[in-house]
Enzyme design. Structure first.
Site, PDB file in Angstrom:
ATOM      1  N   GLU A  55       0.827  -1.193   0.000  1.00 30.10           N
ATOM      2  CA  GLU A  55       0.000   0.000   0.000  1.00 30.10           C
ATOM      3  C   GLU A  55       0.863   1.244   0.000  1.00 30.10           C
ATOM      4  O   GLU A  55       1.952   1.255   0.567  1.00 30.10           O
ATOM      5  CB  GLU A  55      -0.864   0.010   1.268  1.00 30.10           C
ATOM      6  N   CYS A  79       3.182   8.413   1.351  1.00 29.65           N
ATOM      7  CA  CYS A  79       3.782   7.496   2.316  1.00 29.65           C
ATOM      8  C   CYS A  79       4.067   6.191   1.570  1.00 29.65           C
ATOM      9  O   CYS A  79       3.161   5.535   1.079  1.00 29.65           O
ATOM     10  CB  CYS A  79       2.783   7.310   3.452  1.00 29.65           C
ATOM     11  N   CYS A 112       7.098  -6.816   7.728  1.00 28.24           N
ATOM     12  CA  CYS A 112       8.262  -6.235   8.386  1.00 28.24           C
ATOM     13  C   CYS A 112       8.784  -7.232   9.415  1.00 28.24           C
ATOM     14  O   CYS A 112       8.010  -7.920  10.065  1.00 28.24           O
ATOM     15  CB  CYS A 112       7.889  -4.928   9.079  1.00 28.24           C
ATOM     16  N   CYS A 128       7.513  -4.672  16.032  1.00 25.87           N
ATOM     17  CA  CYS A 128       7.046  -3.732  17.056  1.00 25.87           C
ATOM     18  C   CYS A 128       5.634  -4.145  17.470  1.00 25.87           C
ATOM     19  O   CYS A 128       4.804  -4.484  16.636  1.00 25.87           O
ATOM     20  CB  CYS A 128       7.065  -2.300  16.534  1.00 25.87           C
ATOM     21  N   CYS A 134       2.231  -2.559  16.047  1.00 31.55           N
ATOM     22  CA  CYS A 134       2.161  -2.277  14.607  1.00 31.55           C
ATOM     23  C   CYS A 134       1.601  -3.463  13.836  1.00 31.55           C
ATOM     24  O   CYS A 134       2.087  -4.590  13.957  1.00 31.55           O
ATOM     25  CB  CYS A 134       3.558  -1.923  14.086  1.00 31.55           C
ATOM     26  N   CYS A 194      -1.242   5.509  10.294  1.00 34.15           N
ATOM     27  CA  CYS A 194      -0.008   4.840  10.727  1.00 34.15           C
ATOM     28  C   CYS A 194      -0.316   3.532  11.423  1.00 34.15           C
ATOM     29  O   CYS A 194      -1.167   3.473  12.297  1.00 34.15           O
ATOM     30  CB  CYS A 194       0.741   5.706  11.739  1.00 34.15           C
TER      31      CYS A 194
HETATM   32  N1  SAH Z   1       9.508   0.880   9.958  1.00 29.36           N
HETATM   33  C1  SAH Z   1       9.618   2.297  10.014  1.00 29.36           C
HETATM   34  C2  SAH Z   1       8.651   3.005   9.102  1.00 29.36           C
HETATM   35  C3  SAH Z   1       7.248   2.461   9.006  1.00 29.36           C
HETATM   36  S1  SAH Z   1       6.240   2.619  10.439  1.00 29.36           S
HETATM   37  C4  SAH Z   1       9.486   2.793  11.437  1.00 29.36           C
HETATM   38  O1  SAH Z   1       9.104   2.026  12.308  1.00 29.36           O
HETATM   39  O2  SAH Z   1       9.818   3.954  11.667  1.00 29.36           O
HETATM   40  C5  SAH Z   1       5.809   4.344  10.416  1.00 29.36           C
HETATM   41  C6  SAH Z   1       5.424   4.912  11.783  1.00 29.36           C
HETATM   42  O3  SAH Z   1       4.139   4.423  12.197  1.00 29.36           O
HETATM   43  C7  SAH Z   1       6.408   4.518  12.879  1.00 29.36           C
HETATM   44  O4  SAH Z   1       6.760   5.616  13.680  1.00 29.36           O
HETATM   45  C8  SAH Z   1       5.577   3.522  13.660  1.00 29.36           C
HETATM   46  O5  SAH Z   1       6.052   3.383  14.945  1.00 29.36           O
HETATM   47  C9  SAH Z   1       4.191   4.073  13.557  1.00 29.36           C
HETATM   48  N2  SAH Z   1       3.142   3.127  13.932  1.00 29.36           N
HETATM   49  C10 SAH Z   1       3.142   1.797  13.773  1.00 29.36           C
HETATM   50  N3  SAH Z   1       2.001   1.259  14.260  1.00 29.36           N
HETATM   51  C11 SAH Z   1       1.248   2.281  14.719  1.00 29.36           C
HETATM   52  C12 SAH Z   1      -0.052   2.372  15.312  1.00 29.36           C
HETATM   53  N4  SAH Z   1      -0.805   1.296  15.510  1.00 29.36           N
HETATM   54  N5  SAH Z   1      -0.501   3.589  15.673  1.00 29.36           N
HETATM   55  C13 SAH Z   1       0.248   4.692  15.446  1.00 29.36           C
HETATM   56  N6  SAH Z   1       1.451   4.663  14.869  1.00 29.36           N
HETATM   57  C14 SAH Z   1       1.970   3.477  14.512  1.00 29.36           C
HETATM   58 FE1  SF4 Z   2       8.302  -2.538  11.246  1.00 27.89          FE
HETATM   59 FE2  SF4 Z   2       6.023  -1.547  12.147  1.00 27.89          FE
HETATM   60 FE3  SF4 Z   2       8.170  -1.563  13.735  1.00 27.89          FE
HETATM   61 FE4  SF4 Z   2       8.084   0.101  11.626  1.00 27.89          FE
HETATM   62  S1  SF4 Z   2       6.725   0.148  13.426  1.00 27.89           S
HETATM   63  S2  SF4 Z   2       9.791  -1.227  12.257  1.00 27.89           S
HETATM   64  S3  SF4 Z   2       6.923  -1.147  10.174  1.00 27.89           S
HETATM   65  S4  SF4 Z   2       7.114  -3.374  12.932  1.00 27.89           S
END
Ligand code: SAH
Ligand code: SF4
Length: 347
Positions: free
Chosen positions: A90, A103, A110, A114, A117, A341
């Site tokens: 996406e 974006c 990934c 995290c 996420c 996000c």
């Molecule tokens: N992997 C990279 C970029 C993609 S994630 C990273 O982690 O920076 C982009 C942003 O979205 C990151 O700051 C991540 O922590 C945030 N994010 C992920 N899951 C989220 C959620 N459920 N609510 C709000 N932000 C989220």
């Molecule tokens: Fe990967 Fe999601 Fe963590 Fe970004 S926030 S590094 S996309 S697991």
């Protein structure tokens, strides 16, 4: 067959030399693909007919066309692309006053896991090729040209995936995006968001001049270990040390991203420790209130999180502002179409 969109200008020059052609042919082809948006070798008119013929025998120019386009109430547009092998990715186009931000995704899934996420819960399926990264941008740019007077100005590598884990392909994509003969984006308008893969951050900041967003999310290792597993490999002290070593042009600052998770990282104490941790580093802080996921597939598969109350977010912001920081709260756009996000799961 070789996809010429997997090569940056240097790569194309090498290829043309191998074909016994002069290096300026590479420039002509590069410009035709990106500045003029050519998708067919036949139409690259400065090339002799025989060379066009040879190219079409050994190479292709791939394209991505979305299999679905969803438009949110607030104008945010989500493109769903189905890749050759059936995986979906996406990209999200976000309107601002007078311009758009795209974006961009860099991986299918990934590997970083995290806990809050959705993309992380998928695990890593595969890296995106340079062409698959670039084609998201090319599609969005042409979509806007047809539909809207505002240009595509900003790119953020904040879609699915951890960009620095797909280092080589992402680096090549960045070179094409920044090249004046290529897609010609400004380095100030291209931001990599990373969970904090320290060696790659140090390396890439030496190779290209771009803007950086760091997904910090916690001011101490205990809290961060809980929600960002990679912190065990690169703990906060190492990450902060890296930020101090990364070259930063005058007046430029790092963006610190901080997902706000109720009862996990939003206390007054967390705010004060964050202020202390970031002292002496040029940063602006972007608070991201947690976006719940729509997917029910993963229920019970990990921790369940909640978005804090508005006043909790505001008081966290106030504490940091009192310490002299610039702190913005990210407005969640496109939540109704699963484009905010952490809501990207390729569905
Ligand atoms: N992997 C990279 C970029 C993609 S994630 C990273 O982690 O920076 C982009 C942003 O979205 C990151 O700051 C991540 O922590 C945030 N994010 C992920 N899951 C989220 C959620 N459920 N609510 C709000 N932000 C989220
Ligand atoms: Fe990967 Fe999601 Fe963590 Fe970004 S926030 S590094 S996309 S697991």
């Amino acid at each position: 067959m070789l996809d010429l969109k997997d090569c940056d200008l240097e790569g194309l020059k090498k290829l043309f030399l191998e074909m016994g052609e002069p290096a300026y042919r590479a420039k002509q082809v590069f410009q035709a693909i990106y500045a003029q948006g050519k998708t067919d070798f036949e139409t690259i008119s400065p090339l002799p007919k025989s060379l066009r013929q040879r190219l079409s025998e050994v190479a292709i120019l791939s394209q991505l066309v979305p299999s679905q386009t969803l438009v949110s109430n607030d104008g945010t547009t989500k493109f769903l692309f189905t890749l050759k092998d059936g995986y979906c990715i996406e990209s999200v186009l976000i309107p601002h006053n007078g311009y758009y931000t795209l974006c961009v995704s860099t991986q299918v899934g990934c590997a970083q896991g995290c806990r809050f996420c959705l993309t992380g819960r998928l695990g890593l399926k595969r890296h995106l090729k340079t062409s698959e990264i670039i084609n998201q941008v090319i599609w969005a740019r042409s979509f806007l040209k047809r539909k809207h007077p505002w240009p595509l100005r900003n790119l953020v590598f904040m879609g699915m995936g951890e960009p620095l884990h797909n280092y080589q392909n992402v680096l090549r994509a960045i070179k094409i995006l920044l090249d004046p003969l290529g897609l010609n984006f400004s380095h100030r308008r291209l931001t990599i968001s990373t969970v904090g893969l320290v060696p790659q951050m140090l390396k890439m900041s030496q190779e290209v001049n771009i803007s950086w967003a760091i997904s910090l999310h916690a001011p101490d290792d205990d809290t961060r270990n809980l929600i960002v597993p990679v912190n065990k490999r690169y703990p906060l002290a190492t990450l902060i040390e890296a930020l101090k070593r990364m070259p930063l042009p005058p007046r430029k600052r790092f963006t610190i991203e901080y997902v706000m998770l109720k009862d996990i990282n939003t206390s007054k104490d967390h705010a004060l420790r964050l202020a202390y941790l970031l002292r002496n580093i040029p940063v602006k802080i972007n608070l991201i209130p947690y976006n719940p996921h729509f997917s029910t597939e993963f229920k019970g598969a990990g921790l369940e999180f909640e978005r804090p109350e508005e006043r909790e977010i505001l008081s966290f912001q106030q504490i940091l502002q009192n310490k002299g920081y610039t702190v913005t709260i990210r407005k969640s756009k496109g939540a109704d179409i699963g484009a905010a996000c952490g809501q990207l799961d390729g569905k």
